[in-house]
Design an enzyme around this catalytic site. Structure first.
Site, PDB file in Angstrom:
ATOM      1  N   SER A  20       0.883  -1.232   0.065  1.00 37.33           N
ATOM      2  CA  SER A  20       0.144  -0.069   0.033  1.00 37.33           C
ATOM      3  C   SER A  20       0.952   1.205   0.183  1.00 37.33           C
ATOM      4  O   SER A  20       1.735   1.302   0.894  1.00 37.33           O
ATOM      5  CB  SER A  20      -0.945   0.070   1.268  1.00 37.33           C
ATOM      6  N   CYS A  37      -4.586   7.118  -3.395  1.00 40.06           N
ATOM      7  CA  CYS A  37      -4.307   5.525  -3.525  1.00 40.06           C
ATOM      8  C   CYS A  37      -2.831   5.177  -4.166  1.00 40.06           C
ATOM      9  O   CYS A  37      -2.939   5.407  -5.588  1.00 40.06           O
ATOM     10  CB  CYS A  37      -5.233   4.884  -4.247  1.00 40.06           C
TER      11      CYS A  37
END
Length: 346
Positions: free
Chosen positions: A93, A255
């Site tokens: 991530s 993101c």
């Protein structure tokens, strides 16, 4: 105290997306590599219990992730990490890597050096190199060199009951994404539409994973589409994103892994080249700088090396504990705030 387990966490957010860092009390996770540890967390009942303990109610909440700070397995890394979310443990991530780097430096776990400190994170998807811009004891900005990203399938037609046949890109950016133009479902990426977007994302994720199996060609522990990310272009040319996350929320940040996956799609279509940098903007308006630093290959297929730059902010410290007599110690989630898919969480 009669607590059975205690874990200490640093509270951090990256451009609005919460990524708590479990720095104390994390049990030993079996596995010779971070990928093996990810597999254990996702397959062993003890791994599932640890994840539920940290991310579900009453200790957890629908927003954000919990990152396990682990000893690095790779000799070139400073720390290992695995991301815990309600559905499973995840390999990589961008926002959580920025949270991890910020927490390591501002807590003193890794020595901060000005004007820049390099922190190498060992993840199940590979090494992530973080260059932190530091001033007066603060981590002001983190630029990540992400793992190689690649296209699995472009323009894959997916037949849906709600929107007819829509076109989907399946790409890897540290985890697998289904990338969907927001216009194809008739919804704009803006705050007021967060519920519509996440409900569409849950429908598409379930449909895609039932019909389009994907596995990383070199890392067997990484398989399946983790998220559906909707994308659009703002009037100033910035990429607008909304990553939808099971069981029912949207990513507050632009993101990092999703933009890495989208960058692979843009490169495959000839829309970006090495050296290009552009802005990506989230549903709440926060921003990342996304860059293409190099071209490479993964298992014989074309891949690119993305960079993601953003900011992390520490906002607290806390400790969670497990009372052995608590009848709700296994954790729970309800559809009222977690979203309709939370009904499958037992």
């Amino acid at each position: 105290m009669r607590w059975k387990r205690t874990i200490q966490l640093i509270d951090v957010h990256c451009e609005g997306e919460i990524g708590k860092i479990a720095v104390g009390g994390v049990p030993k996770i079996p596995g010779a590599t971070i990928a093996e540890q990810l597999h254990w967390l996702n397959t062993d009942p003890k791994g599932e219990a640890l994840r539920r303990f940290l991310v579900l109610e009453p200790r957890g909440a629908p927003i954000g992730s919990v990152n396990l700070l682990l000893p690095a397995k790779h000799p070139d890394a400073d720390a290992g990490m695995v991301i815990l979310q309600p559905d499973q443990a995840h390999a990589s991530s961008g926002s959580n890597s920025i949270c991890m780097t910020t927490a390591l430096l501002e807590s003193g776990i890794v020595e901060m050096k000005e004007p820049e400190t390099v922190v190498v994170l060992d993840t199940a998807a590979g090494l992530v190199r973080a260059v932190a811009t530091c001033h007066d004891g603060r981590c002001e900005k983190v630029t990540l060199t992400m793992v190689p990203s690649f296209v699995d399938t472009l323009d894959l037609p997916i037949a849906t009951e709600e929107w007819g046949t829509i076109s989907v890109d399946i790409c890897f950016g540290g985890i697998f994404y289904a990338l969907v133009d927001a216009a194809s479902i008739g919804v704009k990426i803006e705050k007021a539409n967060a519920r519509k977007l996440v409900e569409a994302g849950m429908v598409l994720k379930d449909l895609i994973n039932r019909t389009v199996p994907v596995t990383h060609p070199e890392i067997e522990a990484i398989s399946g589409v983790a998220y559906v990310m909707f994308r659009d272009i703002d009037p100033d040319g910035a990429v607008r994103t909304c990553t939808t996350m099971w069981p029912g929320r949207v990513d507050r940040s632009p993101c990092g892994t999703g933009n890495s996956a989208n960058l692979a799609a843009l490169y495959a279509r000839g829309k970006v080249k090495v050296g290009d940098v552009f802005k990506s903007r989230s549903i709440i308006g926060s921003e990342f700088e996304v860059g293409l630093s190099a071209v490479t290959t993964i298992a014989g297929r074309s891949a690119i090396v993305p960079t993601i730059a953003g900011r992390g902010f520490t906002f607290g410290l806390h400790q969670v504990a497990l009372d052995p007599f608590d009848p709700l110690g296994d954790g729970f989630a309800l559809t009222d705030v977690w979203g309709p898919s939370a009904g499958t969480i037992l």
